[in-house]
Design a protein around this motif. Structure first.
Motif, short mmCIF file in Angstrom:
data_model
loop_
_atom_site.label_atom_id
_atom_site.label_comp_id
_atom_site.label_asym_id
_atom_site.label_seq_id
_atom_site.Cartn_x
_atom_site.Cartn_y
_atom_site.Cartn_z
N LEU A 1 0.86 -1.18 0.00
CA LEU A 1 0.00 0.00 0.00
C LEU A 1 0.90 1.23 0.00
CD1 LEU A 1 -2.72 1.49 0.38
CD2 LEU A 1 -2.44 1.16 2.86
N ILE A 2 0.65 2.12 -0.99
CA ILE A 2 1.40 3.37 -1.06
C ILE A 2 0.74 4.37 -0.12
CG2 ILE A 2 2.28 5.18 -2.57
CD1 ILE A 2 3.27 2.41 -3.35
N THR A 3 1.48 4.84 0.87
CA THR A 3 0.94 5.81 1.82
C THR A 3 1.83 7.05 1.86
OG1 THR A 3 2.12 5.31 3.89
CG2 THR A 3 0.37 3.79 3.23
N LYS A 4 1.29 8.13 2.41
CA LYS A 4 2.09 9.37 2.50
C LYS A 4 3.25 9.21 3.48
CE LYS A 4 -1.18 11.27 5.91
NZ LYS A 4 -2.18 12.34 6.16
N ASN A 5 3.18 8.16 4.31
CA ASN A 5 4.26 7.90 5.27
C ASN A 5 5.21 6.79 4.81
OD1 ASN A 5 3.24 9.81 7.18
ND2 ASN A 5 1.67 8.32 7.77
#
Length: 543
Positions: A504-508
């Motif tokens: 999952l690509i997350t901002k973190n």
């Protein structure tokens, strides 16, 4: 008395929920309605989109395959039955009675006889009450409505593969619905472009100039698999060009050719492009279902690690994974399960799974559960006897390091090709250090595929394949495959390793949704040493 009655009602409601025969955690009608609204907002004025359900496909004689809905159709409607069509209008329409509408779902009609044989149907009223459509009609009304598609500036539809048959059971099967649309819209008069050719044009238009030569080689290597590439003049010239200047020139010609407006109001690119944009970003509700599918698949890998024995067959290993999926209520496998022991693991899409004993070889297990329509894609490669040999361990750790680098590169704003580039660097250096290739720049086929693709309603979900964005879910799956007879020391022959996780690509930063399934040599060996609940599950001999 009133309290007693109240408690009885509560008990009945509870029992109804507990003993319900139908899952209740599918996406909501509101989700699908919002998706239709999003697509409508992308449509220009005076346009119409027509999306068809999947047909029923025949397996043999009078036996059909289990029906699986077209993912785009499901995404927009939530309808899980065949023989249906969705029509979305950009602007309000008015019927003969003065009622306004901007979408119509045509469904297969209720039929007591067919429902006794094939299962319940939603019908028109179900489409309204359960799926939230204000206007729903029986499929046979699609032709009778006689929509004048010529009056619209644009008519959006996907290219038809025509892989369905006319069973003559009724006059509103997908076969009839599609043919009716073609006749009414003039679709049958337009010249079809091979979808693979269109894909290549789009890919070349978006590839950065430094990668033009690499893409050209890839296309050339696929001439035999896709003859349409060789037969297309621009693609042929691009794939055989001898320098990058010529490739740049051909790239511009392809961009112009792709943008040329056809002499028709029918557009077969808009829907696939816009649906890819929409589907590549997952909502909170989608992530919940997708994460569950991934975790189910990870548990399948864990249970198989504990159960693995050298005497097992590839088919038995496949069955244990899929048994776990069913225990969790997953409807299907997301794709044909891949279980390849030893040299079989070198076949990237090996689905025969018919080796009768895996012996002491490495076993590559690429499987994914489909839960409520959403598909995982998780691969682990483990030694059948529970212990990695020195050669197996050496190859495995190269792939693991490559995957770690690929996952680390999966960040918001990064380019889709970057995880693959990072993985390739590690693999080339590792193969060189082991003496399997003669130089770090040697061209080889030990890592013949990319590392990443979107997952979702499809195992290879559509997307724009540009920059990474928050809430994308992708795979990172490097591999090394050394088939028998390779040009290296024989001790490496038959070793195939792929490690695949769903990220999952997350901002973190990247989040590994399948991390429950052990990835390191030490963690795998530790898991394989545990007792399996299947150790005592012994069936009688049939010999």
């Amino acid at each position: 008395m009133k309290l007693y009655n109240y408690l009885i009602i509560l008990a009945l409601l509870f029992a109804s929920e507990v003993f319900s025969q139908t899952p209740t955690d599918f996406l909501s009608a509101e989700f699908h309605k919002e998706r239709r609204a999003t697509l409508r907002a992308k449509m220009p004025a005076n346009s119409v989109a027509v999306v068809f359900a999947n047909p029923i496909r025949n397996r043999a004689n009078d036996v059909d395959y289990v029906f699986h809905q077209d993912p785009n159709f499901y995404y927009l409607t939530g309808y899980r039955e065949p023989n249906a069509v969705l029509v979305i209008y950009s602007d309000k329409q008015t019927d003969a009675s003065g009622n306004t509408f901007n979408e119509v779902l045509y469904v297969q009609k209720k039929d007591k006889v067919r429902e006794q044989w094939d299962g319940k149907r939603l019908g028109v009223e179900g489409a309204k009450t359960e799926l939230g459509f204000a206007v729903a009609k029986n499929g046979e009304e699609f032709a009778k409505d006689n929509i004048n598609f010529k009056n619209f500036t644009k008519v959006f539809a996907e290219k038809f593969k025509d892989d369905y048959r006319n069973s003559s059971r009724n006059n509103a099967e997908v076969y009839d619905l599609v043919n009716g649309f073609k006749n009414q819209s003039g679709y049958g008069d337009i010249k079809e472009t091979d979808p693979n050719v269109a894909y290549v044009y789009n890919m070349i238009a978006n590839v950065p100039d430094p990668k033009l030569e690499e893409v050209a080689k890839s296309i050339y290597n696929n001439f035999e698999k896709y003859p349409a590439f060789k037969n297309d003049e621009l693609i042929n010239k691009y794939a055989t060009a001898t320098n990058n200047e010529l490739r740049k020139e051909l790239k511009q010609k392809m961009i112009i050719a792709a943008a040329k407006k056809p002499d028709t109001n029918i557009d077969t690119k808009f829907l696939s492009t816009k649906m890819a944009e929409m589907r590549e970003i997952k909502s909170e509700a989608e992530l919940k279902l997708l994460t569950k599918a991934i975790r189910i698949s990870a548990v399948g890998q864990i249970e198989m690690m504990k159960a693995m024995k050298p005497h097992m067959s590839e088919t038995e290993i496949q069955g244990i994974h899929e048994f776990v999926y069913k225990k969790y209520g997953a409807e299907y496998e997301g794709y044909p399960s891949i279980v390849g022991a030893g040299n079989n693991g070198c076949i990237l899409h090996y689905i025969e799974n018919n080796r009768t004993h895996v012996d002491n070889d490495m076993v590559l297990m690429d499987l994914g559960a489909e839960y409520r329509g959403y598909t995982a894609d998780v691969t682990r490669t483990i030694p059948a006897n529970g212990k990695f040999s020195p050669e197996q361990k050496a190859i495995y750790n190269i792939v693991l390091e490559a995957q770690d680098k690929g996952i680390a590169a999966s960040t918001v704003g990064g380019q889709f090709w970057q995880p693959g580039e990072e993985a390739k660097k590690v693999i080339n250096k590792g193969l060189f250090d082991l003496g399997i290739i003669k130089s770090i720049d040697e061209k080889h086929n030990y890592f013949p595929h990319g590392t990443s693709h979107h997952i979702g309603l499809d195992v290879h979900d559509p997307g724009t394949y540009g920059a990474f964005k928050e809430n994308m879910v992708i795979t990172v799956e490097p591999g090394i495959y050394i088939p028998d007879g390779s040009n290296c020391d024989k001790k490496w022959w038959g070793i195939a390793v792929r490690i695949e996780d769903d990220i999952l690509i997350t901002k973190n930063g990247p989040k590994n949704l399948s991390e429950e399934a052990p990835r390191t040599v030490e963690a795998i060996e530790k898991m394989m040493a545990k007792k399996s609940v299947l150790d005592d599950f012994i069936l009688p001999s049939l010999d």
